[in-house]
Design a protein around this motif. Structure first.
Motif: not given
Lengths: 876, 433
Positions: A64-65, A68, A114-115, A118
């Motif tokens: 996810g990071l 993003k 949550s990830t 975002q």
């Protein structure tokens, strides 16, 4: 194949978080390769990883990071690259990714939800302004009616992030209404799940910017305010905090809609300040600080001579709340923590309350004084340190705002007590706050601008100095405040000339500051910085009489700078400290150069040191390798101006660092300052700068065409063209073919820029000013030269630019002054050749008349001058 | 404990997204850092210096009203200022008056300033084109002086170079307060100090913030005075850092209206005659025919010279300087001799070359030849003390003589102006045709 790949991806993602550096590095390499070779495949497998509930939490989070980071970056240039890259992806791939992300919102794993929310918000931030992904909001809102609280929570969180990423204009009011309805319902006390209620409260915080229309509707506003106020009473501390955060945001966004709620809000905040957890109480105080900010701004606009009015009326909430608000804030002052003065990051109830009290004093002025003074008088002599400190802090807080007439009698009484407390109080906190309060007295109640009888006189000044110099030997945090007090004491005497009571002690003061800067513990509490900054201020207020002492300071500071250059091998940390110290020393030399270089009596003696100083500055540059030191660059600019054309002898060595400064895109402040120094050099060297102009112009032109350079540097670069042209005159000829087209296209852009907001308009005007200064310098540079003919082809465009500015009606006075000056320059340099062009120009006559009748003397002056020049050109 | 921002922290998010922290308001710290101050002040100084450089480029050189080489129409323009100082051998092409003055000290500086003053000739005949080429103003009664502000102090010097006042003023660099730019940059104003209201009335500007207005026409200098003075608060009433008020003398076009305004208009000061400035003349040290002074009994209390008792003597007095060869000369450059003393008389009376001597003149011994005055017999009336530095100029002697016999009257000036305006009209007609 896909399955294989994603299996690999899991392993790689886990390896990329390995404690083993080599495994980590290898994994990062593989990810990079994958991304470069097949971006759509890469993004798709990351979303599958994130969506897959079978996968480990750690690999999903990293997936996810990375997703993003593939969609957004801090740096503006990179950010738009990533936006374009996403928009260019195959729409089928994008649809798959989005479906996987939405699916993840129902995951039982909280961190994955949550990830995902975002990442969804990031994609929304790119696509919604492009009118893409229209079904997103609808499908999120349908989730709200799902039963599972985890889906509801993740959806509200996503809506919150979405409001943060997308600007309100991009969303229809209809959808806004639906989002707000969902969010406020989620906040309602009837919502049984506290995770959902928390997510909703945080979402409202971001959604408030969308609620302009809703806040104008009494019923809807009442409803939102009721729900927010109720949430401040939730049993969950996180919900209470989030609800107060909403109130703070409302106070600044919807100040003018608050009147009917203020009584309730006061009760709620007072209860929180007196009894709630600190994190909640801090937000409750913040509400009042924020109201102060609003009212200070509004009252500022009321009193400003230009507008004498404000869009928003002042409701005087603080004045009305004063009798209850001040006692509440005074109570908080007694809740200090031990050693809060030693902790740079400390922020607690006492600090927030004191800060708010200071804002209240600035908002209401004299009215705060009678409410605070009894507290001060009652507590200042108490045996308990908290009471003495709180009393002193309260007194110090109200020194800005109330009138000098009101404060001077109180300060006259307090001064001796403070001086004695600074030396004798057994508690460091009390001494720290006392020294700070003395500094505030000197800052606000001392100096030639003051109308009342002076609080600081030649008589008590000596005693004050003795105490401050003594206190500079105290523990670092107290010594730092003593330096700060001395800074303001000196500042008040900047205009006093030879009558300054500091003059007899000048040598002692400088000596004490140098000793303080040498203290072994000077690295603590920012003491060394404070000592040098105070030294700078003392130098600034030196006079003909004390200038010889400042002159003696030069070898001392140079020696210190020399020592920093002699150090052997240093760790990264030590290098950074050394660079800071070099900054302070170069800053001090800069101030000395400006002072002594401007005094006829010392200029000669001071210039004897120029060679040595320059040598040191060059060595400071050399030890930074990649970048040049901002402070050294500023000092060199000052030195060049003082040395005049003699500076030419340093140019050969200095040039490489000048170029380096001009290339520094990352630290744009350094670049901006270097551009300014080029201007200093032009004025100092005049045509002797010619041999360096090819290099400088090349670099400046590169800077202008770069997307990476911070936009604020561009206007000064244009002005710098003018500086160069004025210095080298007709030799600017060879740069015309490069500089003029750039000026023209920038002129076109800036003439027709529609400024969305104040800040943008401000920038546009700076840009126009820079362009006009460039034209001015170029035109004047060619004056009297036969080569002025070369400028003729550009004249029509310059006149069109001036016409466009005049028609645009959004110039500020400084642009107006420069613009009418350019019209004069055109006439002055091109003479009769410009006459017909000026006669043809649609608005130059009107523009000139407008400027001639301007209230701004500088505009009028420029216009008067232009009138004479034009009359000649037109009649000739 | 984690530092919270004073400004609202956004709702805390997961570790992935660090919230954006607005800078916390400084707690017990001065709000502005000295570094930011240094940065800002460097930027401000740079922009002020750029403006100075720009203004210098605009004001210097041949730009204004001197004919441009490429302009074929130059001949139609008003005549360029006759370069009188070239003829007279002065050469103040000193581009930067300020730097020259800055290098001088003590008596040298005093002498230097004494030489800088521009002295009007006395008007004995109305010049041609009075309305077109001249400005007029009502001259304040008082002490003529050069006012120099620099390095945080303002000094006014009388015509002989001695200091009248040393004081703080709101002129650029005129007090310790608000020094800007190089503190040494001079501003030099030509003023008349008017005692009754303790005001310096500015009649001309020679140098402003270090750049010279020598090469600028009077027209430009007057507009510059007006616009520059409003930039400062030098026109404000006196205060701690501003001992005397400065005021600009209103300057009119020498038309009928302008002449009337200067002659009969009310002024805040006591008038002492009218001053005429040729619009196209550059500033020029010494006596110049491009500035003229004229008086009558209506606009001046001091029409005819008085003696040391303040009485109008029955015979005209002149002050002349004794030269090595015994000649008695005026202060003109070159000097004009009105007579001579023989060696024996010089020794007997204990006189030295350079002495200023007062003579009385018998009316019947005066002859006017081609506008020049010749005096048959000079009667020594006394030696002047050293405070006076200059002999009378030829035009002054002539004016005084005329004042006693056939003065140039205001009616004559009006007539001159009217004939001028007819000339202008006729030119207009031609141009329209």
């Amino acid at each position: 194949y896909t399955a294989n790949m994603s299996l690999d991806v899991t392993q790689i993602l886990l390896s990329a978080q390995s404690a083993d550096g080599s495994i980590r590095k290898h994994a990062e390499e593989s990810l990079k390769q994958f991304q470069e070779q097949n971006l759509p495949g890469f993004l798709l497998s990351l979303s599958s990883e994130l969506a897959n509930n079978e996968k480990p939490e750690e690999s999903r989070r990293l997936a996810g990071l990375i997703l993003k980071n593939a969609l957004d970056a801090k740096e503006q240039h990179r950010k738009s690259e990533l936006f374009q890259r996403w928009l260019a992806l195959d729409s089928g791939v994008k649809a798959q990714i989005k479906a996987l992300l939405l699916q993840t919102l129902s995951s039982p794993v909280a961190s994955a939800r949550s990830t995902s929310s975002q990442v969804i918000a990031k994609i929304a931030g790119i696509e919604i302004p492009q009118k893409q992904w229209p079904e997103l909001i609808g499908s999120l809102l349908s989730n709200i009616h799902q039963v599972q609280p985890n889906v509801k929570q993740a959806t509200l969180e996503t809506l919150g992030y979405l409001c943060e990423e997308v600007s309100p204009e991009a969303v229809d009011q209809d959808q806004v209404n639906k989002i707000l309805t969902a969010v406020v319902q989620g906040m309602n006390a009837s919502e049984g799940n506290s995770e959902v209620r928390l997510a909703a409260t945080r979402a409202l915080y971001n959604a408030l910017g969308f609620a302009q229309v809703n806040f104008s509707n009494d019923m809807e506003r009442d409803y939102i305010m009721r729900v927010v106020c109720e949430a401040t009473q939730s049993p969950e501390v996180k919900i209470r905090q989030a609800a107060f955060e909403c109130l703070v945001a409302i106070s600044s966004t919807y100040y003018d809609k608050l009147a009917t709620y203020m009584q309730d809000i006061f009760n709620i905040t007072a209860k929180a300040v007196r009894g709630d957890e600190e994190s909640v109480a801090l937000q409750a105080i913040e509400f009042w600080s924020s109201i102060c900010d609003e009212e200070i701004d509004i009252l500022d606009e009321y009193s400003s001579e230009f507008t004498a009015d404000s869009d928003v009326p002042c409701y005087y909430f603080i004045k009305q709340a004063l009798p209850a608000l001040v006692p509440m804030l005074l109570e908080t002052l007694l809740k200090q923590e031990e050693d809060q003065d030693l902790d740079e990051g400390a922020w607690n109830l006492a600090m927030a309350g004191g800060t708010c009290l200071g804002l209240v004093a600035r908002t209401v002025g004299d009215d705060v004084v009678p409410l605070v003074m009894p507290f001060v008088e009652e507590n200042i002599t108490k045996p308990e340190w908290r009471q003495r400190e709180a009393a002193t802090y309260a007194f110090g807080s109200i020194l800005e705002g109330p009138s000098a007439d009101k404060l001077a009698p109180l300060v006259n009484v307090a001064l001796n007590f403070m001086l004695s407390a600074l030396l004798k109080d057994p508690n460091n906190h009390v001494k720290d706050t006392t020294a700070w309060t003395l500094g505030r007295i000197f800052e606000f109640l001392h100096g030639s601008a003051l109308e009342t009888a002076p609080v600081i006189t030649a008589e008590n000044c000596q005693q004050i100095l003795t105490v401050l110099l003594q206190s500079m030997k105290d523990v670092p945090n107290v010594a730092e405040k003593a330096c700060g007090a001395l800074y303001f004491l000196a500042q008040g005497y900047v205009d006093a000339g030879s009558a300054s009571p500091l003059a007899p002690f000048f040598q002692d003061i400088i000596q004490s500051l140098i000793v303080t800067s040498h203290r072994e513990d000077a690295g603590e509490s920012r003491l060394r910085t404070a000592a040098y900054e105070t030294l700078n201020e003392v130098v600034r207020c030196s006079t003909e009489e004390t200038a010889p002492i400042v002159l003696q300071l030069i070898p001392v500071i140079m020696m210190e700078l020399h020592q920093t250059l002699e150090a052997g091998k240093l760790s990264t940390d030590e290098r950074e400290k050394r660079s800071d110290l070099q900054g302070l020393l170069c800053g001090c030399l800069q101030v000395i150069i400006q002072k002594l270089g401007g005094m006829e009596s010392t200029k000669f003696a001071f210039l004897q040191y120029a060679d040595q100083m320059m040598d040191l500055f060059l060595r400071v540059f050399a030890c930074r390798n990649a970048t040049v030191h901002e402070e050294a660059m500023l000092a060199i600019g000052a030195l060049a101006y003082a040395a005049g054309s003699n500076f030419a002898k340093y140019m050969a060595q200095f040039y490489q660092y000048l170029e380096m400064g001009l290339q520094n895109f990352e630290e744009y402040q350094v670049c901006a300052i270097t551009v300014g120094v080029v201007g200093d050099l032009c004025r100092a060297l005049e045509d002797k700068i010619l041999p360096y102009c090819d290099g400088i112009m090349t670099q400046l032109l590169k800077d202008l065409s770069s997307n990476q350079l911070h936009r604020s540097v561009k206007p000064p670069i244009f002005s710098c063209f003018g500086d160069i042209a004025l210095a080298i005159g007709e030799n600017f000829e060879k740069y015309l073919i490069y500089a003029m087209p750039m000026l023209q296209s920038a002129a076109d852009l800036s003439a027709h820029a529609t400024a969305a907001d104040e800040e943008m308009l401000d920038y546009t005007n700076q840009l126009r000013n820079g362009i006009l200064e460039a034209y001015s310098g170029i035109l004047q540079g060619f004056k009297g030269s036969p080569k002025m003919q070369l400028l003729m082809p550009y004249a029509p465009h310059i006149l069109q630019f001036l016409d466009a500015l005049h028609n645009g009606k959004d110039m500020d006075d400084s642009v107006m002054k420069t613009a009418i000056g350019v019209l004069g320059d055109l006439a002055d340099t091109l003479g009769v050749h410009a006459g017909p062009l000026i006669n043809q120009s649609t608005s130059s006559k009107e523009f000139l008349d407008e400027c001639l009748s301007s209230d701004d003397p500088l505009v009028k002056e420029s216009a008067d001058w232009a009138r004479i020049a034009i009359t000649r050109a037109v009649s000739g | 404990k984690a530092p919270l921002t004073r400004r609202r922290p956004p709702p805390s998010k997961s570790a992935m997204a660090p919230p954006q922290h607005d800078p916390r308001r400084p707690y017990k710290r001065p709000a502005i850092s000295d570094q930011q101050r240094r940065r800002d002040s460097a930027l401000q100084t740079q922009s002020a210096r750029r403006a100075d450089a720009q203004a210098r480029a605009r004001s210097l050189a041949n730009s204004l009203l001197s004919p441009q080489p490429s302009s074929p129409a130059a001949a139609d323009q008003p005549p360029p200022s006759p370069d009188a100082r070239g003829e007279r051998g002065h050469d103040p092409t000193v581009a930067d008056v300020a730097s020259a003055a800055a290098k001088l000290r003590g008596p040298d500086q005093r002498r230097w300033f004494a030489r800088q003053i521009m002295l009007p000739e006395w008007m004995v005949d109305a010049p041609p084109h009075l309305a077109r080429d001249w400005h007029v103003s009502a001259r304040p009664a008082g002490k003529r002086c050069m006012v120099v502000s620099s390095n945080g102090i303002t000094i006014s010097r009388l015509r002989n170079g001695t200091i009248l006042h040393r004081f703080p003023s709101a002129l650029p660099n005129g007090s310790k307060k608000g020094l800007s730019g190089p503190a040494s940059s001079y501003s030099i104003l030509d003023c008349i100090f008017h005692e009754p209201d303790e005001t310096y009335y500015i009649v001309d500007m020679i140098c402003w913030r270090g750049y010279s207005l020598y090469d600028c026409t009077a027209e430009f200098r007057f507009f510059w005075v007006n616009s520059k003075l409003t930039e400062t608060s030098a026109g404000d009433p006196p205060s701690t850092y501003h001992r005397y008020r400065f005021s600009v003398v209103p300057m009119y076009e020498s038309t009928l209206e302008g002449l009337q305004a200067a002659y009969s208009g009310s002024t805040p000061y006591v008038k002492d005659g009218l001053l005429f400035y040729n619009k196209h003349a550059h500033f020029q040290a010494g006596i110049t025919p491009l500035t003229l002074v004229w008086k009558d009994n209506t606009c001046s209390q001091y029409l005819i010279d008085t003696d040391s008792e303040g009485q109008v003597p029955t015979e005209q007095h002149v002050v002349l300087e004794l030269q090595e060869d015994g000649k008695l000369v005026t202060s003109d450059d070159p000097p004009i001799a009105f007579g001579s003393l023989d060696n024996e008389f010089i020794q007997k009376s204990n006189l030295r070359p350079g002495n200023l001597l007062r003579f009385s003149v018998r009316d019947e011994s005066v002859k006017l030849v081609d506008g020049k005055m010749e005096i048959g017999q000079l009667q020594l009336a006394g030696k002047l003390n050293r405070s006076r530095t200059f002999a009378d100029s030829h035009s002054k002697v002539l004016f005084q003589y005329a004042a006693r016999h056939a003065p140039l009257r205001i009616e004559d000036l009006v007539a001159a102006v009217q004939s001028n305006s007819m000339e202008i009209e006729s030119t207009d007609v031609e141009m329209q045709g």
